[in-house]
Enzyme design. Structure first.
Site, PDB file in Angstrom:
ATOM      1  N   LEU A   1       2.776   6.177  -2.688  1.00 49.07           N
ATOM      2  CA  LEU A   1       3.859   7.085  -3.060  1.00 49.07           C
ATOM      3  C   LEU A   1       4.142   7.059  -4.554  1.00 49.07           C
ATOM      4  O   LEU A   1       4.556   8.077  -5.124  1.00 49.07           O
ATOM      5  CB  LEU A   1       5.107   6.809  -2.232  1.00 49.07           C
TER       6      LEU A   1
ATOM      7  N   ILE B 162       0.838  -1.202   0.000  1.00 45.13           N
ATOM      8  CA  ILE B 162       0.000   0.000   0.000  1.00 45.13           C
ATOM      9  C   ILE B 162       0.873   1.252   0.000  1.00 45.13           C
ATOM     10  O   ILE B 162       0.594   2.211  -0.724  1.00 45.13           O
ATOM     11  CB  ILE B 162      -0.979   0.000   1.193  1.00 45.13           C
ATOM     12  N   CYS B 163       1.949   1.246   0.780  1.00 47.79           N
ATOM     13  CA  CYS B 163       2.853   2.405   0.834  1.00 47.79           C
ATOM     14  C   CYS B 163       3.446   2.688  -0.548  1.00 47.79           C
ATOM     15  O   CYS B 163       3.494   3.837  -0.996  1.00 47.79           O
ATOM     16  CB  CYS B 163       3.977   2.164   1.836  1.00 47.79           C
ATOM     17  N   THR B 164       3.884   1.650  -1.222  1.00 49.72           N
ATOM     18  CA  THR B 164       4.457   1.822  -2.548  1.00 49.72           C
ATOM     19  C   THR B 164       3.407   2.367  -3.500  1.00 49.72           C
ATOM     20  O   THR B 164       3.676   3.305  -4.263  1.00 49.72           O
ATOM     21  CB  THR B 164       5.032   0.481  -3.071  1.00 49.72           C
TER      22      THR B 164
END
Length: 156
Positions: free
Chosen positions: A50, A45-47
């Protein structure tokens, strides 16, 4: 307690993926700052979040606003991730004291050892104009970030 809209943003100085110090006060009077706290580099999810910001970077980083990603990862991990994903915006390491900056914004889980998905738009005067707090598995809708930035620009 999470920092709320209308409150003064807590100051900080953290190292970016290149080892250079970045302070919130560096932007005072010059640019608003979009602080994007996230759990860990290299996670799905972070990737996704961003990479989405990277792909529409001019909406989040321009003459009016600077985006800063913040996690508890080390600077070396952040450097590897930035290189892999092509991030050109600063990724800041809140590694030590572990999560202190995230804690000052109310988005650090001491039980889990990482920051939740907190997003804060801080104006040129250091006042929080937008705040959201999502859980670790809860992806954010970046349209809210765009809307908050546009609203801030319209009120200037």
């Amino acid at each position: 307690m999470t920092v709320e809209v209308g409150q003064k943003a807590p100051g900080f100085t953290l190292k970016n993926q290149d080892g250079a110090e970045v302070s919130l006060s560096d932007f005072a009077g010059k640019q608003a700052v979009l602080l994007v706290f996230y759990p860990f580099a290299f996670s799905g999810i972070c990737t996704g979040e961003l990479c989405s910001a990277r792909d529409d970077l001019s909406a989040f980083q321009n003459d009016d606003v600077q985006i800063l990603g913040i996690s508890v990862d080390t600077t070396w991990s952040l450097k590897a991730w930035a290189n892999q994903e092509g991030y050109t915006f600063p990724l800041l390491s809140d590694f030590w004291p572990h999560g202190a900056t995230a804690a000052s914004y109310g988005v650090f889980s001491s039980d889990l050892g990482f920051a939740f998905r907190g997003t804060f738009l801080v104006d040129k005067d250091g006042v929080v104009r937008f705040a959201e707090h999502n859980g670790p598995g809860d992806a954010r809708n970046q349209q809210g970030w765009r809307d908050a930035i546009e609203e801030l620009k319209a009120s200037a």
